[in-house]
Motif scaffolding. Structure first.
Motif, PDB file in Angstrom:
ATOM      1  N   PRO A 106       0.932  -1.139   0.072  1.00  0.00           N
ATOM      2  CA  PRO A 106      -0.084   0.203  -0.128  1.00  0.00           C
ATOM      3  C   PRO A 106       0.880   1.357   0.241  1.00  0.00           C
ATOM      4  CG  PRO A 106      -0.839  -1.647   1.726  1.00  0.00           C
ATOM      5  CD  PRO A 106       0.446  -2.011   1.015  1.00  0.00           C
ATOM      6  N   GLU A 107       1.901   1.178   0.547  1.00  0.00           N
ATOM      7  CA  GLU A 107       2.887   2.383   0.501  1.00  0.00           C
ATOM      8  C   GLU A 107       3.404   2.707  -0.757  1.00  0.00           C
ATOM      9  OE1 GLU A 107       3.306  -0.252   2.697  1.00  0.00           O
ATOM     10  OE2 GLU A 107       2.296   0.720   4.340  1.00  0.00           O
ATOM     11  N   ALA A 108       3.638   1.884  -1.534  1.00  0.00           N
ATOM     12  CA  ALA A 108       4.014   1.887  -2.914  1.00  0.00           C
ATOM     13  C   ALA A 108       2.848   2.598  -3.645  1.00  0.00           C
ATOM     14  CB  ALA A 108       4.402   0.605  -3.514  1.00  0.00           C
ATOM     15  N   ILE A 109       1.792   2.358  -3.534  1.00  0.00           N
ATOM     16  CA  ILE A 109       0.705   2.948  -4.001  1.00  0.00           C
ATOM     17  C   ILE A 109       0.436   4.385  -3.550  1.00  0.00           C
ATOM     18  CG2 ILE A 109      -1.995   3.010  -4.137  1.00  0.00           C
ATOM     19  CD1 ILE A 109      -1.933  -0.289  -4.235  1.00  0.00           C
ATOM     20  N   ARG A 110       0.781   4.753  -2.418  1.00  0.00           N
ATOM     21  CA  ARG A 110       0.570   6.017  -1.944  1.00  0.00           C
ATOM     22  C   ARG A 110       1.768   6.839  -2.674  1.00  0.00           C
ATOM     23  NH1 ARG A 110      -0.725   3.158   2.526  1.00  0.00           N
ATOM     24  NH2 ARG A 110      -2.951   3.219   3.344  1.00  0.00           N
ATOM     25  N   ARG A 111       2.958   6.268  -2.588  1.00  0.00           N
ATOM     26  CA  ARG A 111       4.081   6.890  -3.297  1.00  0.00           C
ATOM     27  C   ARG A 111       3.880   7.276  -4.696  1.00  0.00           C
ATOM     28  NH1 ARG A 111       7.160   3.002  -0.434  1.00  0.00           N
ATOM     29  NH2 ARG A 111       7.513   1.945  -2.268  1.00  0.00           N
TER      30      ARG A 111
END
Length: 97
Positions: free
Chosen positions: A62-67
């Protein structure tokens, strides 16, 4: 990579705004193919006349999506990991006038 649904409510005023966002998303995603991949999106007609989307992505987290969203100036209201896929019928082909 896992599959995620991303809900983006009331993100764009016009179809042109959404097209610009899609171009930014594609460019940003293409720069990180091992971290995130855009699979498809469904455009939502919001009650106030704006447009939202439900997007299907594969990502490392999910952090990759937010980035990705931050780099492409995209809203993110909710990220949900997909547990399984059930295809009853293929997506219909849009009619072109």
């Amino acid at each position: 990579m896992k599959t995620y649904v991303i809900l983006r409510r009331h993100g764009w005023r016009t179809a042109a705004d959404l097209e610009e966002a899609a171009a930014r998303s594609t460019a940003e995603g293409d720069s990180r193919p091992d971290d995130i991949r855009w699979i498809r999106s469904y455009v939502l007609g919001e009650t106030d006349g704006s447009l939202g989307t439900v997007c299907i992505y594969q990502a490392s987290s999910p952090e990759a999506i937010r980035r990705h969203a931050l780099a492409a100036s995209l809203p993110v209201d909710e990220i949900v990991e997909v547990a399984d896929t059930v295809v009853v019928r293929e997506d219909p082909v849009p009619a072109h006038s």
